[in-house]
Write an enzyme that holds these catalytic residues in place. Structure first.
Site, PDB file in Angstrom:
ATOM      1  N   CYS A 159       1.708  42.780 -24.479  1.00 41.67           N
ATOM      2  CA  CYS A 159       2.024  43.281 -25.817  1.00 41.67           C
ATOM      3  C   CYS A 159       3.081  42.353 -26.432  1.00 41.67           C
ATOM      4  CB  CYS A 159       2.551  44.712 -25.713  1.00 41.67           C
ATOM      5  SG  CYS A 159       3.229  45.402 -27.234  1.00 41.67           S
ATOM      6  N   HIS A 160       3.117  42.304 -27.752  1.00 40.97           N
ATOM      7  CA  HIS A 160       4.093  41.443 -28.424  1.00 40.97           C
ATOM      8  C   HIS A 160       5.527  41.825 -28.062  1.00 40.97           C
ATOM      9  CE1 HIS A 160       6.542  39.817 -31.767  1.00 40.97           C
ATOM     10  NE2 HIS A 160       5.711  38.807 -31.655  1.00 40.97           N
ATOM     11  N   THR A 161       5.756  43.088 -27.752  1.00 45.95           N
ATOM     12  CA  THR A 161       7.103  43.523 -27.362  1.00 45.95           C
ATOM     13  C   THR A 161       7.555  42.814 -26.092  1.00 45.95           C
ATOM     14  OG1 THR A 161       6.723  45.678 -28.377  1.00 45.95           O
ATOM     15  CG2 THR A 161       8.531  45.528 -26.799  1.00 45.95           C
ATOM     16  N   HIS A 172       4.305  46.691 -19.947  1.00 45.56           N
ATOM     17  CA  HIS A 172       4.383  48.130 -20.203  1.00 45.56           C
ATOM     18  C   HIS A 172       3.062  48.734 -20.675  1.00 45.56           C
ATOM     19  CE1 HIS A 172       5.213  46.221 -24.085  1.00 45.56           C
ATOM     20  NE2 HIS A 172       4.796  47.343 -24.667  1.00 45.56           N
ATOM     21  N   GLU A 173       2.034  47.919 -20.850  1.00 49.11           N
ATOM     22  CA  GLU A 173       0.692  48.448 -21.130  1.00 49.11           C
ATOM     23  C   GLU A 173      -0.120  48.290 -19.846  1.00 49.11           C
ATOM     24  OE1 GLU A 173      -0.185  47.677 -25.882  1.00 49.11           O
ATOM     25  OE2 GLU A 173      -1.298  46.564 -24.369  1.00 49.11           O
ATOM     26  N   CYS A 194       9.931  64.592 -21.078  1.00 47.33           N
ATOM     27  CA  CYS A 194      10.506  65.405 -20.002  1.00 47.33           C
ATOM     28  C   CYS A 194      10.025  66.844 -20.059  1.00 47.33           C
ATOM     29  CB  CYS A 194      12.030  65.347 -20.053  1.00 47.33           C
ATOM     30  SG  CYS A 194      12.762  66.282 -21.434  1.00 47.33           S
ATOM     31  N   CYS A 242      13.620  68.964 -23.198  1.00 47.96           N
ATOM     32  CA  CYS A 242      14.610  68.768 -24.268  1.00 47.96           C
ATOM     33  C   CYS A 242      14.104  69.336 -25.596  1.00 47.96           C
ATOM     34  CB  CYS A 242      14.950  67.289 -24.406  1.00 47.96           C
ATOM     35  SG  CYS A 242      13.612  66.284 -25.100  1.00 47.96           S
ATOM     36  N   CYS A 281      11.060  67.424 -26.980  1.00 44.12           N
ATOM     37  CA  CYS A 281       9.807  67.705 -26.275  1.00 44.12           C
ATOM     38  C   CYS A 281       9.277  69.098 -26.610  1.00 44.12           C
ATOM     39  CB  CYS A 281       9.995  67.560 -24.768  1.00 44.12           C
ATOM     40  SG  CYS A 281      10.158  65.828 -24.226  1.00 44.12           S
ATOM     41  N   CYS A 289      11.714  62.025 -26.902  1.00 42.93           N
ATOM     42  CA  CYS A 289      12.386  62.698 -25.791  1.00 42.93           C
ATOM     43  C   CYS A 289      13.837  62.227 -25.638  1.00 42.93           C
ATOM     44  CB  CYS A 289      11.606  62.428 -24.511  1.00 42.93           C
ATOM     45  SG  CYS A 289      12.346  63.095 -23.018  1.00 42.93           S
ATOM     46  N   ARG A 349      13.502  58.527 -23.936  1.00 39.84           N
ATOM     47  CA  ARG A 349      13.242  57.669 -25.089  1.00 39.84           C
ATOM     48  C   ARG A 349      13.412  56.206 -24.687  1.00 39.84           C
ATOM     49  NH1 ARG A 349      16.422  59.272 -30.468  1.00 39.84           N
ATOM     50  NH2 ARG A 349      15.704  61.282 -29.637  1.00 39.84           N
ATOM     51  N   CYS A 380       0.439  51.739 -25.214  1.00 42.88           N
ATOM     52  CA  CYS A 380       1.434  51.236 -26.176  1.00 42.88           C
ATOM     53  C   CYS A 380       0.819  50.984 -27.541  1.00 42.88           C
ATOM     54  CB  CYS A 380       2.136  49.977 -25.658  1.00 42.88           C
ATOM     55  SG  CYS A 380       3.416  49.360 -26.805  1.00 42.88           S
ATOM     56  N   ARG A 422      -5.415  41.385 -27.605  1.00 48.07           N
ATOM     57  CA  ARG A 422      -4.965  41.876 -26.308  1.00 48.07           C
ATOM     58  C   ARG A 422      -5.649  41.080 -25.207  1.00 48.07           C
ATOM     59  NH1 ARG A 422      -1.212  43.582 -28.430  1.00 48.07           N
ATOM     60  NH2 ARG A 422      -0.226  45.626 -28.245  1.00 48.07           N
TER      61      ARG A 422
END
Length: 535
Positions: free
Chosen positions: A47-49, A69-70, A99, A102, A105, A113, A117, A177, A372
């Site tokens: 991902c670009h992130t 993270h993907e 979670c 909270c 959520c 969250c 988060r 993501c 992707r």
């Protein structure tokens, strides 16, 4: 052999410093602690992130680090307190969590969250402030709680989404993501109704996902806005009907769109992070009912400026995070949209590379060639003894392979049983897009007897092939020569390997090609894992 509670040594792509190629290293992955899950990653995506933080732009650098993270994977083991996941479950790790306790959520209006988060600066686990990755005792830091550029990773249970085990992980991994972010921005936040007009600012993967959302919602006009005209043709696949390049006009693009649409579009979704694009996206929506949704992340010093009358004239400006999806609650339903053929994910995938070539994925994205790129961690393998043909049905129902020559049972892990639930060449079906590659390894005390493994086998080839289309069944020769370096004098058994591979793998693995197949201990027997080709 269970690895629960033990340190696992595996391969991971480590970023030792900013903007330098990732290095495939052997890392140690500690067992999951309280409220944690250890996952075996099968497919991940860039991902670009990942690229943004790998380049260390606008943030405090945290290195050495494992990005990613993907992804899609399988639960290997769970820590104390984890009750809704078990080994073998098919899951998506997500950079933001739920979670379920909270205020956010429990609210129907928020997915942010308090506990889980996204935190891009934290490189350790919440439970004890320590990493679960290390090399020779040196900690390797996590990224957004997922770190999926590793064969195994540890994630907080609140960031793990259990999904339908029949869903192909190499496709639905994209939902963890970017695709969900864009899709949800349109469907959950902008909420266009059938027949309305939608403008999409930015036609990268997230923007195209937003366009896909507009298509699913039944929008009559989907206007793509981008400075790169080469993206326009591709965007047609995602429902875009018209295109605007701001550079082609001598007036602000919001005025151009207003003229095209008799006063403005009904909805707009901004997916660039450019502050000017954000302003244009807001000012191009129709007064009275227009809604603009901001998805992109601006630079920290940017300021959004517009005349207050644009708000007083009943235009609405909204922001969104991860498409307003609550990960654990909502993502399983998004997976089902794909399974029901409502949502198309294949068209987002422009490249695919093996894990050993992960740096190519970075090159594709930096050169603007990729939406992707799927990164394949390994091939899944199912094993049987050739002397007593055991149908896949037996394997599914009993989870064991009988080896008559050694008079013992070799149990197949539960995660493999679930992974092949729909695969049976004797009356069951092979999932669309998958191929069974039969590798006759001919391991025997007298391997010369089996020089040509396709001539001696007692397998019912006709029955097997008769239940599978020719394109889905390819005998793969090689015999003992497919396992260089293995001491076959110590292996007194013969096995066949059934390797499930995607169709596109045949462009890389051809019939008769030699592959390295190292022996890997599996109970008292052996399991051979096809890994990388020899050069």
């Amino acid at each position: 052999m269970s690895t629960a509670g033990q340190i696992i040594r595996c391969k991971a792509a480590v970023a030792w410093e900013a903007a330098k190629p990732l290095v495939i290293e052997e890392v140690e992955v500690a067992p999951p602690q309280k409220n944690e899950v250890r996952l075996k990653i099968l497919f991940t995506s860039l991902c670009h992130t990942d690229v943004y933080f790998w380049e260390a732009k606008g943030q405090t650098p945290v290195f050495p680090r494992i990005f990613g993270h993907e992804a899609g994977g399988i639960v290997e083991s769970v820590g104390e307190g984890v009750t809704d996941l078990q080994p073998g479950d098919h899951v998506l790790p997500v950079f933001t969590g739920e979670c379920k306790e909270c205020r956010h959520c429990k609210s129907e209006e928020s997915n942010m969250c308090d506990l889980l988060r996204i935190n891009t600066d934290r490189g350790v686990m919440l439970n004890d402030g320590q990493t679960r990755f290390s090399i020779n005792g040196k900690p390797i830091y996590h990224f957004v709680g997922t770190s999926t550029f590793s064969e195994y990773t540890v994630v907080h249970v609140g960031c793990v989404v259990k999904i339908n085990p029949a869903a192909p992980l190499d496709k639905v991994c994209l939902l963890s993501c970017g695709i969900s972010t864009g899709l949800g921005a349109t469907l959950n936040v902008a909420k266009p109704t059938k027949g309305q007009s939608v403008a999409i600012f930015g036609l990268g993967a997230v923007g195209l996902a937003a366009a896909e959302g507009a298509r699913l919602a039944g929008a009559s006009r989907i206007i793509g806005v981008d400075l790169n005209p080469s993206r326009f043709n591709e965007a047609k696949k995602f429902g875009c009907t018209e295109f605007v390049n701001p550079k082609d006009h001598d007036k602000p693009v919001q005025e151009v769109i207003a003229e095209m649409t008799d006063g403005g579009v009904d909805r707009s979704v901004e997916c660039t992070g450019s502050i000017q694009a954000m302003i244009s996206a807001f000012e191009c929506v129709h007064d009275g009912w227009g809604v603009a949704v901001l998805v992109g992340v601006p630079n920290k010093d940017d300021a959004f400026k517009t005349h207050p009358m644009n708000l007083l004239n009943e235009r609405t400006l909204k922001g969104t995070f991860f498409g307003n999806y609550k990960p654990r609650t909502d993502l399983p339903a998004v997976v089902e949209k794909y399974m029901n053929k409502e949502l198309e994910l294949e068209k987002f995938i422009t490249h695919s590379v093996p894990f050993s070539e992960i740096n190519k994925a970075f090159e594709y994205m930096l050169q603007g060639e990729s939406l992707r790129c799927i990164i394949r961690m390994e091939v899944m393998i199912i094993r049987e003894h050739f002397g007593a043909f055991v149908s896949f049905k037996f394997l599914l129902e009993y989870g064991m392979v009988i080896n008559e020559s050694l008079r013992m049972g070799n149990f197949v892990p539960g995660y493999l049983r679930r992974a092949i639930k729909d695969i049976n060449v004797n009356g069951y079906t092979i999932p669309e897009g998958w191929t069974i590659m039969v590798v006759p390894s001919a391991i025997h005390s007298n391997p010369e007897t089996y020089k040509d493994p396709l001539t001696f086998n007692p397998w019912r080839w006709k029955d097997l092939a008769g239940n599978v289309a020719a394109k889905n069944f390819i005998p793969f020769g090689g015999g003992v020569r497919s396992c260089p370096g293995v001491d076959f004098s110590k292996v007194l058994m013969s096995v066949f390997l059934h390797v499930l591979v995607k169709k596109d793998r045949w462009s890389e693995i051809k019939q008769g090609e030699i592959v390295r197949a190292p022996i890997m201990g599996f109970g008292k027997g052996y399991c051979i894992k096809v890994s990388e080709k020899l050069k």
